[in-house]
Design a protein around this motif. Structure first.
Motif, short mmCIF file in Angstrom:
data_model
loop_
_atom_site.label_atom_id
_atom_site.label_comp_id
_atom_site.label_asym_id
_atom_site.label_seq_id
_atom_site.Cartn_x
_atom_site.Cartn_y
_atom_site.Cartn_z
N PHE A 140 -57.13 -105.49 -88.17
CA PHE A 140 -56.11 -104.45 -88.22
C PHE A 140 -55.52 -104.36 -89.62
N ASP A 141 -55.24 -103.13 -90.00
CA ASP A 141 -54.49 -102.88 -91.22
C ASP A 141 -53.18 -102.22 -90.77
N CYS A 142 -52.14 -103.03 -90.66
CA CYS A 142 -50.87 -102.55 -90.11
C CYS A 142 -49.74 -103.02 -91.02
N GLU A 143 -48.70 -102.21 -91.13
CA GLU A 143 -47.55 -102.63 -91.93
C GLU A 143 -46.92 -103.88 -91.29
N PHE B 274 -50.51 -99.76 -80.68
CA PHE B 274 -50.10 -100.34 -81.96
C PHE B 274 -50.06 -99.27 -83.06
N GLU B 275 -49.27 -99.56 -84.08
CA GLU B 275 -49.17 -98.64 -85.22
C GLU B 275 -50.01 -99.21 -86.36
N GLY B 276 -51.04 -98.49 -86.77
CA GLY B 276 -51.89 -98.95 -87.86
C GLY B 276 -53.33 -98.54 -87.64
N GLN C 135 -46.37 -106.83 -83.48
CA GLN C 135 -45.94 -105.64 -82.73
C GLN C 135 -45.92 -105.94 -81.23
N ARG D 102 -57.39 -99.83 -86.94
CA ARG D 102 -58.20 -100.94 -86.42
C ARG D 102 -59.66 -100.71 -86.81
N CYS E 72 -50.33 -106.56 -86.19
CA CYS E 72 -50.54 -106.06 -84.83
C CYS E 72 -50.01 -107.05 -83.79
#
Ligand code: UTP
Length: 294
Positions: free
Chosen positions: A134-137, A246-248, A143, A250, A140
């Motif tokens: 995952f590339d998430c602020e 999730f926000e981001g 979250q 995958r 993941c």
């Protein structure tokens, strides 16, 4: 209660990535220059995890070696004053406490998680699939922990295109608030017309230890595999389970296209690579465009 332990299942054979995964477990294939396994351990640690339980095939133990000291290599780098490289070699060993448990045969994701029963003990824990990165602020896993805490099991969800529905575990849900759902059912790899939604489970879970009894009782399906989805379905009948969209971004590293796009996506995030990579991509796409259309 805090979640301290994460189970990372990495005992599959990665057949979709052969021949690359013939000798090297697919979880050790790099994303730019870091093995996927290291990326997901970093995500876990950033989410507050202290102990990593690696589920490995006993004939493929390189995953554990990556998190152990490499004394000959470290002395070589030290003697030559290559401090950045030395730090890169040592950093994985300091991330967390590592424990390996073994799955001798790839008898399914549920069976892999069950092998971690003793190491997890009687406390809630996270499960991570290292081929999902995952590339998430906000990480993941973090979250998920933010919505579920330790008491309520939860899964990461992602909307998928209709044609991709048969590749995933798909959930039936009741919406609670934007992105947050209560799970009402789930089905592994359904036919499109039988899917209860377009929300797919992706590789992050927060589970309570009662899942282990349910997995131990689960009936093996096709190929003798014990599916995690069957255990989750049984768990959702016993207690509230949540799903969070999730926000981001995958990437599915177990798949060739996902593997390629991850290299580009993560490459574009690296300051020392991004400019040259962008130029190369633009040139290549420009060169390809007219021919592609012609
Ligand atoms: P996948 O189904 O994506 O991995 O499982 P795979 O079976 O290795 O891949 P293919 O389909 O043959 O290409 C998701 C994760 O679960 C682990 C895998 O290592 C992967 O990280 N897994 C799967 C196990 O540890 N044991 C299993 O029996 C099955």
């Amino acid at each position: 209660m805090k979640i301290r332990k994460a189970v990372i299942v990495a005992a599959g054979l990665g057949t979709r990535m052969l021949p690359a995964s013939k000798v090297i477990p697919k979880e050790l294939l790099p994303v730019v220059d870091k093995p996927a396994l290291q990326l997901v351990v970093e995500e876990a640690v950033a989410s507050g995890i202290e102990q990593i339980i690696l589920v490995l095939n006993p004939n493929r133990t390189l995953g554990l070696a990556h998190f152990q000291p490499a004394s000959a290599l470290e002395s070589y780098l030290q003697q030559r004053g290559k401090n950045d490289m030395l730090e890169a070699v040592r950093q994985p060993t300091r991330l967390a406490q590592f424990v390996a448990v073994w799955q001798s045969e790839p008898l399914g994701l549920g069976h892999a998680v069950l092998q971690a029963r003793e190491a997890v003990g009687d406390e809630p824990f996270a499960v991570i699939l290292p081929d999902d990165i995952f590339d998430c602020e906000r990480p993941c896993l973090q979250q998920l922990l933010d919505i579920s805490g330790a008491a309520t099991p939860s899964v990461a969800l992602m909307r998928v295109a209709e044609r991709d529905i048969p590749k995933y575990g798909i959930v039936a849900v009741r919406a609670v608030r934007p992105r947050l759902y209560e799970l009402q059912g789930m089905v592994e790899k359904p036919r499109i017309e039988l899917a209860p939604s377009d929300l797919a489970i992706v590789g992050r879970y927060v589970l309570t230890p009662d899942i282990f009894d349910l997995l131990a009782q689960a009936q093996p399906g096709a190929g003798g595999e014990i599916q995690l989805t069957d255990g989750l379905l049984a768990l959702s009948k016993k207690r509230t389970m949540l799903g969070y969209e999730f926000e981001g971004i995958r990437y599915d590293l177990g798949d060739r296209l996902g593997y390629l796009t991850a290299q580009i996506g993560f490459g574009l995030k690296r300051p020392e690579l991004a400019d040259n990579l962008r130029v190369w991509l633009e040139m290549t796409l420009r060169a390809d465009g007219p021919r592609g259309r012609g």
